[in-house]
Design an enzyme around this catalytic site. Structure first.
Site, PDB file in Angstrom:
ATOM      1  N   ASN A 155       0.800  -1.233   0.000  1.00 38.06           N
ATOM      2  CA  ASN A 155       0.000   0.000   0.000  1.00 38.06           C
ATOM      3  C   ASN A 155       0.834   1.286   0.000  1.00 38.06           C
ATOM      4  O   ASN A 155       0.421   2.279  -0.575  1.00 38.06           O
ATOM      5  CB  ASN A 155      -1.002  -0.013   1.166  1.00 38.06           C
ATOM      6  CG  ASN A 155      -0.342  -0.172   2.511  1.00 38.06           C
ATOM      7  OD1 ASN A 155       0.818  -0.565   2.598  1.00 38.06           O
ATOM      8  ND2 ASN A 155      -1.072   0.146   3.548  1.00 38.06           N
ATOM      9  N   PRO A 179      10.393  -5.761  -1.381  1.00 39.96           N
ATOM     10  CA  PRO A 179       9.074  -5.137  -1.507  1.00 39.96           C
ATOM     11  C   PRO A 179       8.016  -6.210  -1.736  1.00 39.96           C
ATOM     12  O   PRO A 179       8.344  -7.358  -2.032  1.00 39.96           O
ATOM     13  CB  PRO A 179       9.194  -4.272  -2.773  1.00 39.96           C
ATOM     14  CG  PRO A 179      10.598  -4.383  -3.247  1.00 39.96           C
ATOM     15  CD  PRO A 179      11.224  -5.557  -2.588  1.00 39.96           C
ATOM     16  N   SER A 180       6.757  -5.828  -1.628  1.00 43.55           N
ATOM     17  CA  SER A 180       5.684  -6.738  -2.031  1.00 43.55           C
ATOM     18  C   SER A 180       5.831  -7.010  -3.527  1.00 43.55           C
ATOM     19  O   SER A 180       6.167  -6.120  -4.301  1.00 43.55           O
ATOM     20  CB  SER A 180       4.332  -6.083  -1.769  1.00 43.55           C
ATOM     21  OG  SER A 180       3.330  -6.781  -2.477  1.00 43.55           O
ATOM     22  N   GLU A 252       4.723  -4.527  11.965  1.00 46.25           N
ATOM     23  CA  GLU A 252       3.677  -3.520  11.725  1.00 46.25           C
ATOM     24  C   GLU A 252       2.567  -4.224  10.972  1.00 46.25           C
ATOM     25  O   GLU A 252       2.689  -4.474   9.775  1.00 46.25           O
ATOM     26  CB  GLU A 252       4.229  -2.360  10.889  1.00 46.25           C
ATOM     27  CG  GLU A 252       5.284  -1.539  11.576  1.00 46.25           C
ATOM     28  CD  GLU A 252       4.775  -0.763  12.768  1.00 46.25           C
ATOM     29  OE1 GLU A 252       3.550  -0.745  13.016  1.00 46.25           O
ATOM     30  OE2 GLU A 252       5.598  -0.171  13.474  1.00 46.25           O
ATOM     31  N   CYS A 286      -3.443   0.538   6.832  1.00 46.97           N
ATOM     32  CA  CYS A 286      -3.543  -0.383   7.974  1.00 46.97           C
ATOM     33  C   CYS A 286      -4.221   0.242   9.185  1.00 46.97           C
ATOM     34  O   CYS A 286      -4.910  -0.425   9.934  1.00 46.97           O
ATOM     35  CB  CYS A 286      -2.150  -0.849   8.362  1.00 46.97           C
ATOM     36  SG  CYS A 286      -1.030   0.530   8.584  1.00 46.97           S
ATOM     37  N   GLY A 456       0.812  -5.717  16.322  1.00 39.07           N
ATOM     38  CA  GLY A 456       2.237  -5.576  16.120  1.00 39.07           C
ATOM     39  C   GLY A 456       3.095  -5.535  17.352  1.00 39.07           C
ATOM     40  O   GLY A 456       2.619  -5.538  18.483  1.00 39.07           O
ATOM     41  N   GLU A 460       7.774   2.076  14.786  1.00 39.23           N
ATOM     42  CA  GLU A 460       8.535   2.725  13.727  1.00 39.23           C
ATOM     43  C   GLU A 460       8.492   4.229  13.982  1.00 39.23           C
ATOM     44  O   GLU A 460       7.691   4.721  14.783  1.00 39.23           O
ATOM     45  CB  GLU A 460       7.954   2.390  12.350  1.00 39.23           C
ATOM     46  CG  GLU A 460       8.090   0.901  12.053  1.00 39.23           C
ATOM     47  CD  GLU A 460       8.015   0.545  10.576  1.00 39.23           C
ATOM     48  OE1 GLU A 460       6.950   0.758   9.978  1.00 39.23           O
ATOM     49  OE2 GLU A 460       9.015   0.034  10.038  1.00 39.23           O
TER      50      GLU A 460
HETATM   51  P1  NDP Z   1       1.264  -9.633   3.481  1.00 43.96           P
HETATM   52  O1  NDP Z   1       1.271  -9.945   4.918  1.00 43.96           O
HETATM   53  O2  NDP Z   1       0.629 -10.573   2.544  1.00 43.96           O
HETATM   54  O3  NDP Z   1       2.784  -9.452   2.982  1.00 43.96           O
HETATM   55  C1  NDP Z   1       3.697  -8.565   3.567  1.00 43.96           C
HETATM   56  C2  NDP Z   1       5.093  -8.848   3.024  1.00 43.96           C
HETATM   57  O4  NDP Z   1       5.593 -10.075   3.540  1.00 43.96           O
HETATM   58  C3  NDP Z   1       5.126  -8.991   1.514  1.00 43.96           C
HETATM   59  O5  NDP Z   1       6.337  -8.483   1.024  1.00 43.96           O
HETATM   60  C4  NDP Z   1       5.045 -10.496   1.347  1.00 43.96           C
HETATM   61  O6  NDP Z   1       5.477 -10.920   0.080  1.00 43.96           O
HETATM   62  C5  NDP Z   1       5.950 -10.946   2.473  1.00 43.96           C
HETATM   63  N1  NDP Z   1       5.724 -12.317   2.908  1.00 43.96           N
HETATM   64  C6  NDP Z   1       4.595 -13.075   2.806  1.00 43.96           C
HETATM   65  N2  NDP Z   1       4.799 -14.293   3.377  1.00 43.96           N
HETATM   66  C7  NDP Z   1       6.070 -14.305   3.858  1.00 43.96           C
HETATM   67  C8  NDP Z   1       6.880 -15.263   4.550  1.00 43.96           C
HETATM   68  N3  NDP Z   1       6.399 -16.471   4.887  1.00 43.96           N
HETATM   69  N4  NDP Z   1       8.137 -14.929   4.883  1.00 43.96           N
HETATM   70  C9  NDP Z   1       8.631 -13.706   4.572  1.00 43.96           C
HETATM   71  N5  NDP Z   1       7.927 -12.772   3.913  1.00 43.96           N
HETATM   72  C10 NDP Z   1       6.661 -13.051   3.564  1.00 43.96           C
HETATM   73  O7  NDP Z   1       0.646  -8.192   3.398  1.00 43.96           O
HETATM   74  P2  NDP Z   1       0.138  -7.396   2.109  1.00 43.96           P
HETATM   75  O8  NDP Z   1       1.282  -7.100   1.203  1.00 43.96           O
HETATM   76  O9  NDP Z   1      -1.055  -8.119   1.579  1.00 43.96           O
HETATM   77  O10 NDP Z   1      -0.304  -6.003   2.772  1.00 43.96           O
HETATM   78  C11 NDP Z   1      -1.541  -5.816   3.368  1.00 43.96           C
HETATM   79  C12 NDP Z   1      -1.458  -6.002   4.874  1.00 43.96           C
HETATM   80  O11 NDP Z   1      -0.435  -5.200   5.415  1.00 43.96           O
HETATM   81  C13 NDP Z   1      -2.728  -5.595   5.557  1.00 43.96           C
HETATM   82  O12 NDP Z   1      -3.160  -6.605   6.436  1.00 43.96           O
HETATM   83  C14 NDP Z   1      -2.349  -4.362   6.361  1.00 43.96           C
HETATM   84  O13 NDP Z   1      -3.069  -4.194   7.511  1.00 43.96           O
HETATM   85  C15 NDP Z   1      -0.897  -4.553   6.594  1.00 43.96           C
HETATM   86  N6  NDP Z   1      -0.246  -3.264   6.731  1.00 43.96           N
HETATM   87  C16 NDP Z   1       0.185  -2.864   7.973  1.00 43.96           C
HETATM   88  C17 NDP Z   1       0.754  -1.634   8.152  1.00 43.96           C
HETATM   89  C18 NDP Z   1       1.261  -1.209   9.492  1.00 43.96           C
HETATM   90  O14 NDP Z   1       2.134  -0.381   9.545  1.00 43.96           O
HETATM   91  N7  NDP Z   1       0.767  -1.727  10.575  1.00 43.96           N
HETATM   92  C19 NDP Z   1       0.911  -0.704   7.039  1.00 43.96           C
HETATM   93  C20 NDP Z   1       0.464  -1.229   5.784  1.00 43.96           C
HETATM   94  C21 NDP Z   1      -0.095  -2.468   5.653  1.00 43.96           C
HETATM   95  P3  NDP Z   1       4.444 -10.959  -1.179  1.00 43.96           P
HETATM   96  O15 NDP Z   1       3.246 -10.171  -0.811  1.00 43.96           O
HETATM   97  O16 NDP Z   1       5.180 -10.356  -2.282  1.00 43.96           O
HETATM   98  O17 NDP Z   1       4.088 -12.382  -1.342  1.00 43.96           O
END
Ligand code: NDP
Length: 486
Positions: A155, A179-180, A252, A286, A456, A460
């Site tokens: 995001n 990154p994602s 986070e 989030c 969390g 940060e």
């Molecule tokens: P995900 O939890 O799906 O993924 C986060 C990151 O972790 C991505 O880069 C993902 O890779 C990676 N990842 C996934 N599985 C693993 C693993 N087993 N080991 C290591 N890395 C892994 O989140 P989203 O990208 O879907 O983002 C949305 C979520 O993020 C929402 O739930 C939101 O609430 C949260 N969020 C929290 C924030 C905060 O500061 N509290 C801010 C912004 C978002 P990939 O996705 O490329 O597979």
């Protein structure tokens, strides 16, 4: 497409772009149209190895620089980011679909703020002197952790990369950032900028891929710390895997935050807060206040004004600066949100506005408002991560506090009231890491950001982040003789 979105290569390792086409392809989609705007490759084990070993080598010399010297690099990077804000914002818009009106003020700019802030505090990072009885004394040395891994959500790709890199580097660490896979482009620009600003090769590396690339980064014994921004289920997995290696973590994660609006609130401000906390970035934030508790006396006026103002959303080409509501980041996320809207209808919530996919190419959905939502409904319990606002009614203060806290999450909370004492009294009782009084979703770098409960671990931003990217060595100094029992 006139703007170049295809990067020179997929990864940025050891100070330069790096390609390895043996990794499976990642297609980067512009969510506004569905067009493929770049094709990258997932990091192979060879790329991951080069990134970690490069970071490990770079960290040793970087840690030897004074805080002033490290800070200067970060502040220079902040200046470059601000100079390039327009281009970086356009790229962020292509990567995420967020309107340019937003990315111009919320992404590279907030990333630059983090680089500037931690660049400024770097010079002041010291240990302390502790006087002890009998003329003895101790001192502490603030040391880096070593190689840190950053894992980003989709995001806020630029902001997340900077929020992790800036404090990590200020404390003398190196970073490997993944990154994602949905939004892989912007972090590469940060890597370029840091090199231009004078960071040594290998200090900040970007490797692409999904969780399958993140997982080996987390378990690598050379990695000292993992900072994840992502969902709670991913957080649980990554935290557990980091714990195996006894690594430091910052998590986070997601939320289902309450926004409480009392009868005496300014109606316009409260409606504004609800819009900011639900529809900015098409609801993909989030900390959003997705459970909007409205005291019964204000309910009808609130719903009327909220619906009126939501009708004024300018939905259209995200690159047009007049647009203030963009698409969802991906088709997958759009489907998740549509399913939640169906669940809201099935559970008996009253649809006030929106609720449909917008016809045409791309991942568009209307800003959606439900009223008469009750605590047990799926849309009131689960994080949706899309533009779906739920209005819940309440009668009194004690009741709303108990209901607001009845969730596994604890990221944020907001209160709108003109009664200052009530505002502080209520916030004191809310279980949330980041709270807002007569405002919503501000995140200046000077203020700690993070969650409690399942939302969390760690913080940060602000001076608090320093504690999560450094460790203290205590040194006891005996000035007299060593007294032993025999
Ligand atoms: P995900 O939890 O799906 O993924 C986060 C990151 O972790 C991505 O880069 C993902 O890779 C990676 N990842 C996934 N599985 C693993 C693993 N087993 N080991 C290591 N890395 C892994 O989140 P989203 O990208 O879907 O983002 C949305 C979520 O993020 C929402 O739930 C939101 O609430 C949260 N969020 C929290 C924030 C905060 O500061 N509290 C801010 C912004 C978002 P990939 O996705 O490329 O597979």
């Amino acid at each position: 497409m006139t703007y170049a979105t295809q990067p020179e290569a997929s990864h940025f390792v050891n100070g330069a772009y790096l390609e390895d086409k043996n990794g499976p392809p990642i297609e980067v989609i512009y969510p506004a149209t569905g067009a493929v705007i770049a094709t990258l490759h997932e990091a192979t084990p060879e790329v991951i190895e080069q990134a970690i070993s490069g970071a490990q080598a770079a960290q040793v010399d970087w840690a030897k620089l004074s805080g002033m010297e490290k800070g200067r690099v970060l502040r220079r990077a902040a200046d470059i980011m601000r100079d390039r804000n327009h281009d970086l914002s356009v790229l962020e818009t292509y990567d995420t679909g967020k309107p340019l009106q937003e990315t111009l003020v919320a992404d590279a700019t907030s990333g630059a703020d983090a680089l500037e802030y931690f660049g400024s505090v770097a010079a002041g990072l010291t240990g302390e002197h502790i006087p002890l009885p009998g003329g003895d004394w101790a001192y502490t040395i603030r040391e880096p952790l070593g190689v840190c891994v950053g894992l980003g959500a989709w995001n806020y790709p630029t902001q997340i990369a900077c929020w992790k890199a800036a404090p990590a580097l200020a404390c003398g660490n190196a970073m490997v950032f993944k990154p994602s896979e949905t939004t892989p482009l912007s972090a590469l620009k940060l890597a370029e900028i840091l090199i231009e600003a004078g960071a040594p090769a290998g200090l900040f590396n970007v490797v692409q891929g999904a969780g399958t690339v993140g997982a080996p980064l987390v378990t690598d014994p050379r990695v000292a710390k993992v900072s994840l921004t992502g969902s709670v289920p991913t957080g649980r997995k990554v935290y557990a895997s980091a714990a195996e290696g006894m690594k430091h973590v910052t998590m986070e994660l997601g939320g289902k935050s309450p926004l409480i609006i009392f009868d005496d609130a300014s109606l316009e401000d409260a409606v504004g807060g609800a819009i900011l906390g639900n529809f900015y970035s098409s609801g993909q934030v989030c900390s959003n206040g997705t459970r909007v508790f409205v005291q019964r006396g204000l309910k009808e006026a609130f719903l009327t004004r909220l619906a009126e103002r939501t009708q004024q959303a300018v939905i259209g080409d995200p690159l047009d600066e007049a647009t203030n509501f963009g698409p969802m980041v991906s088709e997958g996320q759009l489907q998740i949100v549509l399913n939640y809207i169906e669940a809201g209808k099935a559970d008996g919530a009253r649809l006030i506005s929106g609720g449909h996919r917008i016809d045409g190419a791309g991942c568009w959905i209307e800003p959606t408002i439900f009223a008469d939502v009750t605590d047990d409904m799926t849309i009131a319990r689960e994080e949706i991560f899309g533009p779906v606002l739920s209005v819940l009614d309440f009668d009194d203060e004690a009741e709303v506090i108990a209901r607001a806290n009845a969730t596994e999450y604890g990221l944020s909370a907001g209160v709108y009231t003109r009664d200052v004492q009530r505002g502080h009294r209520v916030i004191e009782q809310l279980q949330a890491g980041s709270c807002f009084l007569n405002s919503y979703n501000d995140a200046p770098v000077e203020v700690p950001f993070g969650g409690v409960k399942a939302s969390g671990v760690g913080r940060e931003n602000s001076k608090a982040a320093i504690e999560h990217y450094s460790q203290l060595k205590s040194v006891f100094v005996r000035m007299g003789e060593t007294e032993a029992p025999f």
